[in-house]
Design a protein around this motif. Structure first.
Motif, PDB file in Angstrom:
ATOM      1  N   ILE A   1       0.855  -1.174   0.000  1.00  0.00           N
ATOM      2  CA  ILE A   1       0.000   0.000   0.000  1.00  0.00           C
ATOM      3  C   ILE A   1       0.892   1.225   0.000  1.00  0.00           C
ATOM      4  O   ILE A   1       1.769   1.366   0.858  1.00  0.00           O
ATOM      5  CB  ILE A   1      -0.924   0.006   1.226  1.00  0.00           C
TER       6      ILE A   1
ATOM      7  N   LEU B   1       3.212   8.318   3.645  1.00  0.00           N
ATOM      8  CA  LEU B   1       4.291   8.067   4.596  1.00  0.00           C
ATOM      9  C   LEU B   1       5.233   6.976   4.104  1.00  0.00           C
ATOM     10  O   LEU B   1       6.137   6.570   4.810  1.00  0.00           O
ATOM     11  CB  LEU B   1       3.712   7.684   5.954  1.00  0.00           C
ATOM     12  N   GLY B   2       5.000   6.455   2.921  1.00  0.00           N
ATOM     13  CA  GLY B   2       5.876   5.424   2.383  1.00  0.00           C
ATOM     14  C   GLY B   2       5.078   4.214   1.949  1.00  0.00           C
ATOM     15  O   GLY B   2       3.853   4.200   2.043  1.00  0.00           O
ATOM     16  N   ILE B   3       5.784   3.213   1.460  1.00  0.00           N
ATOM     17  CA  ILE B   3       5.117   1.985   1.039  1.00  0.00           C
ATOM     18  C   ILE B   3       5.092   1.036   2.230  1.00  0.00           C
ATOM     19  O   ILE B   3       6.118   0.810   2.860  1.00  0.00           O
ATOM     20  CB  ILE B   3       5.849   1.331  -0.135  1.00  0.00           C
ATOM     21  N   ILE B   4       3.928   0.527   2.539  1.00  0.00           N
ATOM     22  CA  ILE B   4       3.821  -0.377   3.681  1.00  0.00           C
ATOM     23  C   ILE B   4       3.095  -1.648   3.264  1.00  0.00           C
ATOM     24  O   ILE B   4       2.295  -1.634   2.328  1.00  0.00           O
ATOM     25  CB  ILE B   4       3.058   0.279   4.854  1.00  0.00           C
ATOM     26  N   PRO B   5       3.374  -2.752   3.936  1.00  0.00           N
ATOM     27  CA  PRO B   5       2.576  -3.946   3.679  1.00  0.00           C
ATOM     28  C   PRO B   5       1.196  -3.772   4.298  1.00  0.00           C
ATOM     29  O   PRO B   5       1.058  -3.015   5.268  1.00  0.00           O
ATOM     30  CB  PRO B   5       3.352  -5.053   4.395  1.00  0.00           C
TER      31      PRO B   5
ATOM     32  N   SER C   1       0.410  -3.544   8.024  1.00  0.00           N
ATOM     33  CA  SER C   1       0.881  -2.451   8.870  1.00  0.00           C
ATOM     34  C   SER C   1      -0.067  -1.258   8.919  1.00  0.00           C
ATOM     35  O   SER C   1       0.272  -0.233   9.512  1.00  0.00           O
ATOM     36  CB  SER C   1       2.248  -1.966   8.398  1.00  0.00           C
TER      37      SER C   1
ATOM     38  N   VAL D   1      -0.758  -0.312  12.420  1.00  0.00           N
ATOM     39  CA  VAL D   1       0.349   0.388  13.074  1.00  0.00           C
ATOM     40  C   VAL D   1       0.356   1.854  12.672  1.00  0.00           C
ATOM     41  O   VAL D   1       0.553   2.747  13.493  1.00  0.00           O
ATOM     42  CB  VAL D   1       1.688  -0.272  12.695  1.00  0.00           C
ATOM     43  N   LEU D   2       0.100   2.078  11.387  1.00  0.00           N
ATOM     44  CA  LEU D   2       0.087   3.448  10.873  1.00  0.00           C
ATOM     45  C   LEU D   2      -0.995   4.265  11.581  1.00  0.00           C
ATOM     46  O   LEU D   2      -0.763   5.399  12.005  1.00  0.00           O
ATOM     47  CB  LEU D   2      -0.198   3.402   9.369  1.00  0.00           C
TER      48      LEU D   2
ATOM     49  N   GLU E   1       0.187   4.966  15.151  1.00  0.00           N
ATOM     50  CA  GLU E   1       1.250   5.965  15.215  1.00  0.00           C
ATOM     51  C   GLU E   1       0.708   7.346  14.899  1.00  0.00           C
ATOM     52  O   GLU E   1       1.110   8.329  15.510  1.00  0.00           O
ATOM     53  CB  GLU E   1       2.369   5.611  14.229  1.00  0.00           C
TER      54      GLU E   1
END
Lengths: 371, 316
Positions: free
Chosen positions: A344, A348-352, A355, A358-359, A362
């Motif tokens: 995805i 904020l970046g590429i994440i699985p 996560s 978690v995002l 946070e």
């Protein structure tokens, strides 16, 4: 569906609110970003015209205040925060979602944000200062969470598009539009895009026009021709999303799950581009218990160019006997399980997909600290 | 000393010697230093004989000086992530403290402890990883890894087990490692098989344990060529596949497939082939998360999906 023209709304709500509601209902404003942006801008306009109720009755909106308030001449007694929330924000939002069209996750999140922002205002703040502050807050939200986010997503996603890539996307998504144009115009990457489209919305045409206008080479197919291109050509799939669910699933336009499934089966990476303001703290395992139904006549329409009224007559005249037994379900969304998704791309970046939770956590911590 | 640790020490030197008086100045200097370190590293990779003398070994590994070989060529990703982590740490300290001098001192102080921290990380991994190897098992491993060595040696203190090494073409890292183990006092029975025999030996293996050059955000990892094949093979046989790695090797990378890896230096290897035959000889491959059973890290035993969680926490 209750009548949006009922006097209980037209007398109390700002005309902009009514107008926007009708646009939501008719489908003139579509797409999660656009709906959210329109909502926030509408609130900004309403805020601009807003005046605190006093004893004089010359204000034309928000006059349904309690009698106790109208007895006093002192504006300070009426808490702006409370009044604005209860007399403007809530009824408007309720009008849109109940009478026009169910709200999207993007609208829900933005609305919660705005409500919180109103609640966080200083108790003794002057009305003019409050207006200024809220207008800025709205502007900042739209800028940071939508506009800049889209650009940041495009930058992150650029690292995944290489010369010679054959990409595939579905329908219309604002962020995908921005991404592909950035890749073409700024990064000068040479790639080909397959645009998959599906009835009844046919939003892919819009993306096709937009991409053709800047000279990106495109192919255009219907969803039922998907295997034909997926089997050998496509190297990456980019999809938009309506919401990110915390269990990693994607709530997207109907057809998204089908594409992700097929891509997964062909070992083609599936990347979902989505701003973090669309993270929903709900979990959905399938798309049946909660979904939105569109106009069923859109499905029965054979010729897309005729308008709804004609079509209505067509269905009723031709299939008069069947119309009671016929049930056309125009389902608007589906849920794509996380196992079909390679990554995805958020601002904020590429994440699985695993996560997303978690995002959300946070980001909430960040917000708590900011306030 | 592991490459990222060395890089962090170099950056620390920059902080110590810097005349900067503001956070921005220092950050700029650090960024410049990072670029220099990376470029210098790349340049060294292109000098063919640099490696033979430059690889030093830490005390806990069984005489691995000879087995280092060209493994440095693969450490690019870990180097970058080590630098990034230090930069991030410095930035965050400054943001939290506000006071320039105090935070500078804290960065220096923590940096000085970093080499120690990285060694302690290896000990911690050895401690938690050793429990996963049981009496009488056969462990298959690939390439040379200090962390894997520390786990195996720790486990050998209390248990008897066999190790099978893949030979590790083209630098024969596995064979060299086997030689090191054979001469070590722990006397673990070691076997070396051809790389291509991994399918052949898999049925007699109980545990597959490998190190990592870098662990990436989607939970997969980058390691010596052949690891991906090993992982798919282990998966097909239903054998547990463990990865041991220090958390400073966690990199903010999201490779989707093998082509998506950063360009790495080709391994140096003279082959006698006609000129029109192309030799593709990348030092590393990428193993996706779904083939990994567990990761042993100094943050604890992680599932692949927890890697991204830790990375988000580190870089947020």
């Amino acid at each position: 569906m209750p009548d949006p023209y009922a006097s209980e709304f037209t007398e109390t709500l700002h005309p902009d609110v009514i107008e926007l509601g009708l646009k939501y209902a008719s489908g003139d404003i579509q797409g999660d970003n656009e709906r959210c942006r329109a909502m926030m801008e509408c609130f900004s306009n309403v805020l601009n015209d807003y005046i605190l109720p006093t004893t004089s009755s010359n204000n034309n909106d928000d006059t349904t205040t309690t009698n106790t308030n109208t007895n006093t001449k002192n504006n300070d007694v009426i808490d702006f925060r409370h009044h604005f929330d209860h007399q403007v924000l809530k009824p408007s939002f309720q009008f849109w979602t109940v009478n026009c069209r169910p709200h999207s996750v993007s609208m829900g999140n933005a609305f919660t944000f705005l409500k919180t922002a109103v609640g966080m205002l200083d108790r003794d703040i002057l009305l003019s200062d409050a207006k200024l502050e809220l207008t800025e807050t709205i502007e900042r939200y739209l800028q940071e969470r939508l506009e800049y986010a889209d650009r940041a997503i495009a930058q992150h996603a650029l690292s995944k598009i290489h010369n010679g890539d054959v990409l595939l996307t579905f329908g219309y998504s604002e962020v995908i539009d921005v991404l592909l144009k950035t890749a073409h115009e700024e990064a000068h990457i040479k790639f080909y895009v397959w645009i998959v489209d599906a009835r009844p919305l046919m939003e892919g045409k819009r993306l096709l026009q937009s991409l053709r206008a800047v000279g990106i080479s495109c192919g255009y197919i219907q969803l039922n021709a998907l295997t034909y291109v997926m089997q050998k050509q496509v190297t990456k799939v980019f999809l938009g999303a309506s919401a990110l669910l915390v269990n990693g699933s994607i709530y997207g336009q109907i057809g998204t799950a089908c594409i992700a499934l097929l891509a997964k089966n062909h070992h083609v990476p599936v990347l979902v581009c989505c701003e973090t303001y669309k993270i929903s703290n709900k979990v959905q395992l399938e798309s049946i218990t909660q979904n939105e139904l569109g106009n069923p006549n859109d499905l029965l329409l054979l010729d897309n160019t005729t308008n709804n009224n004609n079509n209505n007559e067509n269905v009723n005249n031709n299939n008069n006997n069947d119309s009671n037994k016929l049930h056309a379900a125009n389902i608007l969304y589906d849920v794509t399980p996380d196992k079909f998704i390679s990554g995805i791309i958020t601002e904020l970046g590429i994440i699985p997909p695993t996560s997303v939770a978690v995002l959300l956590r946070e980001m909430n911590m960040l917000n708590d600290r900011a306030y | 000393m592991a490459t990222p640790v060395a890089a962090i020490k170099a950056l620390l030197g920059v902080v110590e010697r810097s005349n900067a008086t503001t956070m921005m100045e220092l950050q700029d200097e650090l960024k410049q230093a990072r670029e220099i370190v990376m470029q210098d590293f790349l340049k060294r990779q292109q000098e063919p004989w640099m490696h033979s003398s430059s690889v030093s070994s830490s005390s806990s590994s069984p005489g691995c000086g000879s087995s280092g070989g060209r493994s440095g060529a693969r450490n690019m990703i870990a180097l970058a992530s080590g630098c990034d982590l230090f930069l991030k740490y410095a930035t965050r300290t400054f943001l939290e403290h506000g006071d320039f001098v105090a935070s500078r001192n804290q960065v220096v102080e923590r940096g000085q402890r970093f080499a120690g921290i990285s060694l302690a990380a290896r000990d911690r991994i050895a401690h938690i990883g050793a429990d996963f190897i049981q009496e009488g098992q056969t462990v298959l491993t690939h390439g040379w890894s200090r962390v894997v060595a520390s786990i195996l040696l720790k486990a050998a203190e209390t248990k008897h087990f066999d190790i099978i090494f893949l030979e590790g073409r083209p630098d024969a890292a596995g064979a060299k490692a086997a030689r090191a183990y054979a001469s070590h006092e722990s006397k673990i029975p070691t076997t070396v098989v051809l790389d291509s025999a991994m399918g052949y030996v898999m049925e007699s293996v109980d545990v597959v344990l490998v190190g990592a050059e870098a662990v990436v955000e989607n939970g997969g990892f980058v390691n010596k060529m052949g690891t991906y094949a090993l992982a798919t093979c282990a998966k097909a046989h239903g054998k547990p596949f463990y990865v041991a790695s220090e958390s400073y090797k966690f990199a903010r990378l999201y490779p989707l497939n093998q082509q998506d890896l950063p360009v790495m230096d080709k391994l140096f290897e003279p082959v006698n082939l006609p000129e029109n035959v192309r030799v593709e000889n990348s030092p590393c491959d990428f193993t996706p998360a779904k083939f990994i059973t567990l990761l042993f890290t100094d943050l604890g035993v992680l599932t692949p999906s927890a890697v991204s969680d830790e990375l988000i926490r580190l870089y947020q």
